[in-house]
Design an enzyme around this catalytic site. Structure first.
Site, PDB file in Angstrom:
ATOM      1  N   ASP A 479       3.852  10.538  62.081  1.00  0.00           N
ATOM      2  CA  ASP A 479       3.127  11.452  63.541  1.00  0.00           C
ATOM      3  C   ASP A 479       3.523  13.004  63.177  1.00  0.00           C
ATOM      4  O   ASP A 479       4.798  13.527  62.579  1.00  0.00           O
ATOM      5  CB  ASP A 479       3.970  11.378  65.111  1.00  0.00           C
ATOM      6  CG  ASP A 479       2.178  10.869  66.027  1.00  0.00           C
ATOM      7  OD1 ASP A 479       1.430  11.915  65.720  1.00  0.00           O
ATOM      8  OD2 ASP A 479       2.201  11.183  67.295  1.00  0.00           O
ATOM      9  N   ASP A 549      -6.551   9.428  68.385  1.00  0.00           N
ATOM     10  CA  ASP A 549      -6.124   8.989  69.717  1.00  0.00           C
ATOM     11  C   ASP A 549      -6.700   9.100  70.708  1.00  0.00           C
ATOM     12  O   ASP A 549      -6.531   7.633  71.612  1.00  0.00           O
ATOM     13  CB  ASP A 549      -5.556  10.666  70.305  1.00  0.00           C
ATOM     14  CG  ASP A 549      -3.344  10.827  69.576  1.00  0.00           C
ATOM     15  OD1 ASP A 549      -3.285   9.658  68.827  1.00  0.00           O
ATOM     16  OD2 ASP A 549      -3.584  11.872  69.991  1.00  0.00           O
TER      17      ASP A 549
END
Length: 738
Positions: A479, A549
């Protein structure tokens, strides 16, 4: 050989069955472009295509009788300051302050295959016969600098890749202020510009607008490619559709700040520039030093947008993505993030994993919260040691227990970041990017580590290698949750601060290179607050990326549709999440959530223990379906049938290479009142082949020509009305066995 040098005409012709690209060594020694487009027959000279001549206010760059005016000439790599008043591909500053340069032809090489430009990512070949490369060496004698322009054309694809390298041999130091990867000049401006733009949770929305005189551009100065603009643009004729018409696609294999610019001059010619953004870039070169630009990939199609996308998909899936997982079927995974966030312990994790195994999931992924004192996003980022209160037996012990359940184990990391409330930061406060005397801007309560410094990369590598190397890890989610601010390195001299943005990305590539080398069988998935670094540079290291997301099925239609403009379905991380959705709070049917996610690297992001028994049966059916068709979904040819940007409905289909099998999906956002029938027209099938088509509650036999041109009438009320808003269905096409 698809690159020919016509010595008498001083011309290079790059061509295959689909495309031609013709370069001229002009009278002043610079390179001009004569043609880029559909394949034309080779001949000894295309001199008639060189458009030049004196105009008002034009500067003549050659002695008489030649009237070469660069302002009106289509060029290959235009430089600043010698008569072309448009934006150039390079600007070089000398020690005396001059920014004038002129690179002229010295020599060239033509050879089979394609050279690596590591440490930068780039497309590649596995056999020399797959492509041919032209390298043209130009020189500025005043600077004492060589400019090597590289062009590779693939034999079987309408693809030309480009990059540039500056080799400095002069005694005085120079500074590159602009060093683009490539420039393309087109003879008219009758195009529409297509781009993929948006923001967090609505990445890569499709935008299309008519070109006008002046500048139109996409860019990032955020240190990464960004959610705001993807490093891709296309120029399509106004009449171009998914199925027909001309389009030029440009995609930059780079993960940092970039500029994609289209300039239309007042004589209606069009110039495309693509490369590292010059506003955050300065690169000094001493004698003997070089600078290599990222790779620009250009795809030409005269068969519409779908064909352009399919060529990008094929190239990026098979000749950009690499390694063990490139061609393998991707596992069905379950990620605990939206199920638990950071509030978990080993018992809770094993409980979720056990239920996942029962449904057919193959891989469990432990997300953020497993390290240091990480119970919220205010602390512990950078402390890469296991939180034994949550996981008493560590990552190693948990991974063994997950594997004992019959699942593979995956782990989340965010190696480029640190919280100030961490042991790592306390030990190394000067290792973040920050400017002296300036406020150190947090984002998501975290700061960016200075990956332009090798010792910072080394330290992070050492900590994470210890964790990964001592556990049974099959997957890593990498990430990156913020953009770069105060981009100043305390380990870099003042005169070299303009190098920091690019060196940061080189540091990221370095760390990826080490981990993929050390752990070649781990499946890496890149992520950056979802899709903020979804670019070809990342795909070189990680064959799939978390798409967004935003896991809402209806929003994902636009996100995944736009993403498919460039990126293969196998690269699109797509999960089924809980409802109400955590991002938009929408409640959508479980079936539609699965139907959207199946067209990607499929998984779940929820606690399956909280589903009803009926819902669990739906999950099991989704997993069975994905496992049955995942090879086709990821390696087949993808067609966009109906656009979510143009109406209430979305449809797409993936067809096998032999055209004997296909899987498609249809989605309805809102349920219309008293609606008519749908007419579903497919693509990519064999006209004369007889197919069996299966939709919910109905089957039939149709020839490919019927399916593509007449289409299948769909009773919206029967197929979609039962679930109302946000309804969908999958359909299956298979050659009828004789």
């Amino acid at each position: 050989m698809p690159i020919i040098y016509h010595e008498q005409a001083n011309q290079f012709h790059l061509y295959n069955q689909s495309v031609s690209y013709i370069i001229q060594i002009m009278a002043n020694g610079q390179l001009g472009n004569l043609y880029y487009g559909k394949r034309i027959t080779d001949r000894e000279s295309y001199a008639y295509l060189l458009e030049t001549g004196e105009r008002s206010h034009a500067a003549i760059t050659c002695p008489e009788p030649v009237s070469l005016c660069l302002q009106y000439t289509k060029q290959e790599y235009p430089a600043y300051g010698t008569g072309d008043y448009r934006y150039g591909a390079c600007i070089v500053r000398q020690e005396n302050g001059s920014r004038i340069s002129s690179f002229t032809y010295v020599s060239h090489k033509i050879f089979g295959g394609k050279r690596s430009i590591e440490p930068l990512p780039a497309t590649y070949v596995e056999e020399e016969k797959e492509a041919v490369t032209l390298e043209v060496t130009l020189r500025d004698e005043v600077l004492g600098t060589d400019l090597i322009l590289s062009y590779t054309i693939y034999e079987e694809l309408p693809v030309i890749t480009r990059h540039a390298r500056f080799d400095h041999r002069g005694k005085e130091e120079i500074v590159l202020l602009t060093a683009m990867s490539g420039a393309v000049d087109l003879p008219d401006c009758d195009y529409e510009m297509i781009q993929l733009s948006g923001a967090w949770s609505r990445e890569r929305y499709l935008k299309r607008r008519v070109l006008e005189q002046g500048i139109q551009s996409i860019y990032s100065m955020r240190g990464i490619s960004s959610a705001e603009h993807n490093p891709f643009l296309a120029l399509a004729r106004k009449e171009t559709t998914e199925k027909s018409g001309q389009v030029y696609g440009f995609s930059l294999v780079y993960s940092g700040s970039f500029l994609g610019q289209v300039e239309v001059c007042t004589h209606d010619t069009t110039r495309v520039l693509f490369g590292i953004h010059p506003d955050t870039f300065e690169w000094p070169l001493k004698t003997g030093e070089s600078f290599q630009t990222p790779e620009l990939v250009m795809v030409y199609s005269d068969q519409g947008l779908s064909h352009m996308s399919q060529m990008f998909h094929r190239l990026y899936r098979t000749r950009l993505a690499r390694g063990y997982w490139r061609d393998r079927e991707r596992p069905v995974l379950l990620n605990n993030w939206e199920a638990t966030y950071m509030d978990f312990n080993e018992e809770k994790i094993l409980d979720i994993a056990q239920k996942a195994k029962e449904t057919g999931v193959e891989l469990f992924v432990l997300d953020d919260g497993w390290f240091g004192e990480r119970n919220d996003d205010y602390r512990a980022l950078g402390d890469w040691y296991v939180n034994k209160e949550k996981l008493p037996e560590g990552i190693s012990g948990l991974s063994e227990k997950i594997e004992a359940l019959g699942l593979k184990f995956g782990l989340w990391i965010e190696p480029e970041m640190v919280n100030k409330n961490s042991r790592f930061y306390e030990a190394h406060p000067d290792w973040i990017l920050s400017a002296p005397g300036r406020y150190e801007t947090p984002s998501r309560n975290q700061h960016v580590l200075d990956f332009s410094r090798k010792k910072v990369v080394d330290a992070v590598y050492g900590m994470l290698k210890e964790i990964i190397g001592n556990a049974r890890i099959s997957y890593i989610k990498w990430d990156m949750n913020r953009y770069l601010t105060e981009c100043y390195s305390k380990g870099t001299l003042p005169e070299s601060q303009g190098m920091v943005m690019h060196k940061f990305i080189l540091g990221v590539y370095d760390l990826y290179t080490r981990f993929t080398r050390d752990f070649p069988k781990i499946l890496f998935e890149s992520c950056a607050s979802g899709g903020a670094r979804f670019d070809p540079g990342m795909l070189y290291f990680a064959p799939q990326a978390w798409c967004s997301d935003n896991t809402d099925a209806m929003d994902r239609l636009k996100i995944q549709y736009g993403t498919s403009m460039v990126y293969p379905i196998s690269s699109i991380g797509a999960h089924v999440s809980a409802v109400p959705n955590h991002q938009v709070h929408r409640i959508t049917p479980l079936e539609s959530r699965g139907n959207a996610a199946i067209f990607g690297a499929f998984g779940y992001e929820l606690d399956l223990n909280k589903l009803t028994s009926e819902e669990i049966e739906v999950v099991k059916q989704q997993i069975v379906c994905y496992k049955k068709y995942r090879k086709l979904l990821h390696q087949g040819t993808f067609y966009r049938l109906k656009s979510p940007f143009e109406g209430n409905d979305t449809a797409w289909i993936t067809v096998s290479e032999d055209m004997e099998q296909a899987v498609g999906a249809y989605f309805q956002v809102l349920n219309p009142v008293n609606a008519g029938w749908l007419r579903l027209r497919l693509q990519g099938l064999c006209q004369e082949m007889l197919y069996q088509v299966s939709l919910p509650g109905m089957t039939g036999e149709y020839f490919g020509s019927e399916l593509m041109y007449a289409g299948i009438p769909i009773d919206r009320g029967r197929l979609l009305k039962e679930t109302g808003d946000f309804a969908s269905f999958l359909f299956f096409v298979k050659k009828k066995q004789e």
